[in-house]
Design an enzyme around this catalytic site. Structure first.
Site, PDB file in Angstrom:
ATOM      1  N   CYS A 229       0.698  -1.078   0.050  1.00  0.00           N
ATOM      2  CA  CYS A 229       0.262   0.077   0.049  1.00  0.00           C
ATOM      3  C   CYS A 229       0.907   1.402   0.108  1.00  0.00           C
ATOM      4  CB  CYS A 229      -1.024   0.237   1.271  1.00  0.00           C
ATOM      5  SG  CYS A 229      -0.090  -0.492   2.904  1.00  0.00           S
TER       6      CYS A 229
ATOM      7  N   HIS B 230      -3.338   6.312   4.045  1.00  0.00           N
ATOM      8  CA  HIS B 230      -2.060   6.418   4.496  1.00  0.00           C
ATOM      9  C   HIS B 230      -1.498   7.860   4.031  1.00  0.00           C
ATOM     10  CE1 HIS B 230      -1.593   2.407   5.510  1.00  0.00           C
ATOM     11  NE2 HIS B 230      -0.974   1.930   4.568  1.00  0.00           N
TER      12      HIS B 230
END
Lengths: 358, 358
Positions: free
Chosen positions: A128, A252
């Site tokens: 990710c 994130h």
């Protein structure tokens, strides 16, 4: 005629988002099959209004499957992905197990879709934290080249799975409502389920994601280094990362510093990012416009802002990169790989099995 | 014979910690006077078991004061600190107002206490995010020199004051207990009280602390750049910062990358930090030992860990630096300056007033 698509790890934090991404996908789908551990077999999950019964993941579960999306941990992929390929499926694997295998393309579709053209049955979806950085940096690399990257991450707990989300919510309730001192909170999952010690994340920032490697970097940090080189097909790009978990549920954020090979004017960098598929420029300090985790949740895009020249290095640029780690960072990038395989006519059985059946 | 010490801004997040630090201080104190805005005047606060009545900060309030600790915002310092000096006090100012004034030493006692020797009545306490970085880097600078610093911060909300702490707690309760979508939370303070727009901090990371300057860096970021050069007395040190607010109540964390002038072996860097006053080495990846915000709260020390070589740059080193922003970052550094002034015999009236009376 559509595909039979299987999701392995359908009950997890990423698996449930894969169901959602498939529901909204342009992929022609005849049938969806949901696979998980024996513990979840027999339960049901909804797909486009239908209740689908979850099946146990076994060596023989992949008959008739065209595309298998794996997100049930590295050991499940290691064990079962080769059987899926043998049964004629193309595997899109969201775990780290096959990412550095030279027979496996590691793909962010906007960046290196071409790497899939000669696939051997397994395509790996990068980590990710790497994916969103690639979407932000590829438009820069294409025009001015990339010499080095220094990145510090602000990663959401959902990257550690559904239990980490529950742990974070419980800790925050105990700290905020019940007045427990954060350092006295009990943790069982974070910073990483597979390690010995566990620490609270409420009111904390944990500079450990995944376990440590021999060089005192964590595996998460080394993933960012090694995956960047593989995706950008350039072992000379220098990448050092510091990966940190923060009390954010999803999305994130990354503070990214780069040095380009050629001098890149900031206005042109912004334009290149704004024009790159999958990237959205959010950058207007005068109006306090910059990417924020809470705004990125639920979106497939990667948001880039705070783009500015380093105060000293002529070819140095700083930026702030935010994306939903469960979507572009995992479920969406996996489904997008499947869509791209379809568009390029690459959904087909593999003749020679290059992966070991265990 | 002890000192009369005044705290200006006694009711704030830093002011209340200054009271605590003075209670535990080695400074000989005869009398403590608490000053604040007219709004708080008449209320009381406890000092060593005594209820002290808060007085309004006025131009004539500093008669008889030997040491005045200011932490009530830049405009209060601008207006009243010169009157305190005129009345014979030495001012330790925790705001940014005088920090770049060439007549004002900017001091982290472990690093540059000598800069106070020729003071003109005002000593500035650096910004919280700068102080802890200086404690971590000075032992390295002394032995190997510092060429450049790239820092990304993970800053606690208490740096924005008591109201920001309350806002964060309220938002987290609404998000975790009441199920409000974080992006719909109402914010009135963060990212910075003095700017136009306000954003939620719950489950978010805000890449703005203080307002933006003309070069697209924030003032907080430029403080880290300019204060580092002044404290280390070296304008050639390159510093670029990305300052980010995270949902942590107290203790700032920093991901710091440096390049030294001479090659610095990591084992020796760790030893130098471990031996430096005010710094604590917490660095053992094999035991998952690294600095954590929740453990630093309430401590005067600066914790340093995750020290490792850059993967490519021979003289590049990464580290993780954590300290309580209200203590070493503000209240303790201010009281420590006062203690150091006393130890060096520098608590005395200033003959020539170098600061404008407004």
């Amino acid at each position: 005629m559509g595909y039979t698509v299987a999701i392995v790890g359908a009950t997890g934090a990423v698996g449930t988002q894969m169901i959602k991404m498939l529901e909204e996908s342009t992929l022609p789908i005849d049938k969806v099959r949901l696979l998980a551990s024996a513990r979840s077999a027999g339960k049901t999950l909804n797909f486009k209004g239908q209740e689908l019964v979850i099946e146990e993941t076994t060596e023989t579960a992949f008959e008739g499957v065209d595309i298998a999306l794996f997100s049930a941990g590295g050991s499940t992929s290691a064990k079962f992905a080769p059987y899926a390929v043998k049964a004629g499926a193309v595997v899109v694997d969201n775990t780290s197990f096959f990412r550095q295998n030279p027979d496996v393309p590691l793909v962010v579709p906007e960046v290196n879709a071409h790497a899939m053209d000669a696939h051997n049955g397994i395509i790996a979806c990068p980590n990710c934290s790497t994916i969103q950085m690639m979407v932000a940096l590829e438009p820069i690399r294409q025009k001015w080249g990339l010499d080095r990257i220094i990145v510090s991450t602000y990663q959401a707990v959902s990257g550690a799975g559904a239990r980490a989300i529950e742990e974070t919510k419980r800790e925050l309730k105990e700290a905020v409502v019940d007045g427990v001192d954060p350092k006295d909170l009990k943790a069982e999952i974070l910073p990483c389920g597979g390690d010995k010690k566990h620490y609270p994340i409420a009111f904390n920032a944990l500079p450990q994601i995944d376990v440590f490697t021999d060089n005192d970097y964590t595996y998460e940090e080394m993933k960012m280094t090694n995956e960047t080189k593989k995706i950008m097909e350039d072992d000379a790009i220098k990448v050092s990362a510091t990966c940190v978990r923060v009390p954010v549920l999803s999305a994130h954020s990354e503070s990214v510093y780069i040095e380009t090979k050629d001098l890149a004017p900031i206005a042109e960098v912004k334009e290149a990012i704004a024009n790159f598929p999958g990237a959205v420029l959010e950058d207007d300090p005068s109006q306090q416009i910059y990417p924020q985790a809470v705004n990125a949740v639920g979106s497939r895009e990667t948001y880039v802002g705070r783009i500015r020249k380093d105060l000293d290095a002529e070819k140095g640029i700083h930026m702030w990169v935010v994306s939903d780690n469960l979507l572009k960072g995992a479920a969406w990038n996996s489904v997008q790989i499947a869509e791209t395989l379809h568009e390029r006519g690459l959904v087909r059985p593999t003749a020679e099995l290059k992966f070991e059946l265990k």
